[in-house]
Write a protein that holds these residues in place. Structure first.
Motif, PDB file in Angstrom:
ATOM      1  N   SER A  49      -1.716  -6.298   5.621  1.00  0.00           N
ATOM      2  CA  SER A  49      -1.900  -4.846   5.743  1.00  0.00           C
ATOM      3  C   SER A  49      -0.961  -4.100   4.817  1.00  0.00           C
ATOM      4  O   SER A  49      -1.355  -3.116   4.180  1.00  0.00           O
ATOM      5  N   GLY A  50       0.280  -4.556   4.730  1.00  0.00           N
ATOM      6  CA  GLY A  50       1.236  -3.926   3.805  1.00  0.00           C
ATOM      7  C   GLY A  50       0.774  -4.035   2.361  1.00  0.00           C
ATOM      8  O   GLY A  50       0.868  -3.069   1.589  1.00  0.00           O
ATOM      9  N   ALA A  51       0.256  -5.197   1.988  1.00  0.00           N
ATOM     10  CA  ALA A  51      -0.250  -5.378   0.621  1.00  0.00           C
ATOM     11  C   ALA A  51      -1.450  -4.472   0.347  1.00  0.00           C
ATOM     12  O   ALA A  51      -1.537  -3.839  -0.716  1.00  0.00           O
ATOM     13  N   TYR A  52      -2.361  -4.389   1.315  1.00  0.00           N
ATOM     14  CA  TYR A  52      -3.526  -3.516   1.137  1.00  0.00           C
ATOM     15  C   TYR A  52      -3.140  -2.040   1.077  1.00  0.00           C
ATOM     16  O   TYR A  52      -3.733  -1.264   0.319  1.00  0.00           O
ATOM     17  N   TRP A  64       2.350   4.987  -9.350  1.00  0.00           N
ATOM     18  CA  TRP A  64       3.217   4.776  -8.175  1.00  0.00           C
ATOM     19  C   TRP A  64       3.867   3.404  -8.248  1.00  0.00           C
ATOM     20  O   TRP A  64       3.211   2.384  -8.410  1.00  0.00           O
ATOM     21  N   ARG A  65       5.176   3.353  -8.157  1.00  0.00           N
ATOM     22  CA  ARG A  65       5.903   2.083  -8.199  1.00  0.00           C
ATOM     23  C   ARG A  65       7.012   2.034  -7.126  1.00  0.00           C
ATOM     24  O   ARG A  65       7.840   1.154  -7.145  1.00  0.00           O
ATOM     25  N   THR A  66       6.980   2.978  -6.205  1.00  0.00           N
ATOM     26  CA  THR A  66       8.036   3.087  -5.198  1.00  0.00           C
ATOM     27  C   THR A  66       8.028   1.905  -4.236  1.00  0.00           C
ATOM     28  O   THR A  66       9.077   1.394  -3.864  1.00  0.00           O
ATOM     29  N   GLY A  67       6.881   1.483  -3.805  1.00  0.00           N
ATOM     30  CA  GLY A  67       6.778   0.407  -2.824  1.00  0.00           C
ATOM     31  C   GLY A  67       7.051   0.929  -1.422  1.00  0.00           C
ATOM     32  O   GLY A  67       7.187   2.138  -1.199  1.00  0.00           O
ATOM     33  N   TYR A  68       7.138   0.036  -0.474  1.00  0.00           N
ATOM     34  CA  TYR A  68       7.429   0.390   0.916  1.00  0.00           C
ATOM     35  C   TYR A  68       8.640  -0.406   1.383  1.00  0.00           C
ATOM     36  O   TYR A  68       8.760  -1.597   1.094  1.00  0.00           O
ATOM     37  N   THR A  69       9.523   0.249   2.108  1.00  0.00           N
ATOM     38  CA  THR A  69      10.699  -0.411   2.652  1.00  0.00           C
ATOM     39  C   THR A  69      10.720  -0.225   4.155  1.00  0.00           C
ATOM     40  O   THR A  69      10.577   0.898   4.651  1.00  0.00           O
ATOM     41  N   ASN A  70      10.904  -1.315   4.890  1.00  0.00           N
ATOM     42  CA  ASN A  70      11.021  -1.307   6.349  1.00  0.00           C
ATOM     43  C   ASN A  70       9.857  -0.588   7.030  1.00  0.00           C
ATOM     44  O   ASN A  70      10.055   0.195   7.960  1.00  0.00           O
ATOM     45  N   THR A  77       8.382  -5.829  10.628  1.00  0.00           N
ATOM     46  CA  THR A  77       8.920  -5.009   9.555  1.00  0.00           C
ATOM     47  C   THR A  77       8.446  -5.593   8.227  1.00  0.00           C
ATOM     48  O   THR A  77       8.682  -6.763   7.933  1.00  0.00           O
ATOM     49  N   VAL A  78       7.786  -4.748   7.436  1.00  0.00           N
ATOM     50  CA  VAL A  78       7.191  -5.185   6.175  1.00  0.00           C
ATOM     51  C   VAL A  78       7.796  -4.370   5.048  1.00  0.00           C
ATOM     52  O   VAL A  78       7.953  -3.152   5.157  1.00  0.00           O
ATOM     53  N   SER A  79       8.134  -5.040   3.965  1.00  0.00           N
ATOM     54  CA  SER A  79       8.573  -4.363   2.749  1.00  0.00           C
ATOM     55  C   SER A  79       7.675  -4.820   1.612  1.00  0.00           C
ATOM     56  O   SER A  79       7.354  -6.004   1.502  1.00  0.00           O
ATOM     57  N   VAL A  80       7.267  -3.864   0.776  1.00  0.00           N
ATOM     58  CA  VAL A  80       6.389  -4.164  -0.354  1.00  0.00           C
ATOM     59  C   VAL A  80       7.075  -3.686  -1.619  1.00  0.00           C
ATOM     60  O   VAL A  80       7.512  -2.542  -1.703  1.00  0.00           O
TER      61      VAL A  80
END
Length: 90
Positions: A49-52, A64-70, A77-80
């Motif tokens: 789900s985080g990847a999608y 967009w290159r920010t990604g996701y943290t926590n 807890t997923v980080s991308v």
């Protein structure tokens, strides 16, 4: 006849008791395996789900290159991390 019947009855009782205990132990082991499988499957679903979500965000804004943290998804807890890997054209 009565003594041998009593011995036979005690033997059957012990045999069926051991069989029931073994079956109960296998049932507990199978429950543990199901819980382990569900936990592993849920973690994989959260990662997917985080990847999608990141792919959708890239589709909406290709810079967009920010990604996701926590990011918390289903209790995990997923980080991308989004990394730009461009090949040199020379």
């Amino acid at each position: 006849m009565g003594k041998s019947l009593l011995i036979l009855l005690v033997g059957f009782t012990i045999s069926f008791g051991l069989l029931a205990a073994s079956k109960s132990r296998r049932f507990v082991d199978s429950v543990d395996r199901v819980v382990e499988h569900f936990t592993s499957y849920s973690a994989k679903n959260a990662a997917t789900s985080g990847a999608y979500m990141a792919l959708n965000r890239l589709y909406q804004a290709n810079t967009w290159r920010t990604g996701y943290t926590n990011l918390v998804i289903a209790g995990y807890t997923v980080s991308v991390v989004v990394d730009d890997q461009r090949k040199d054209s020379s």
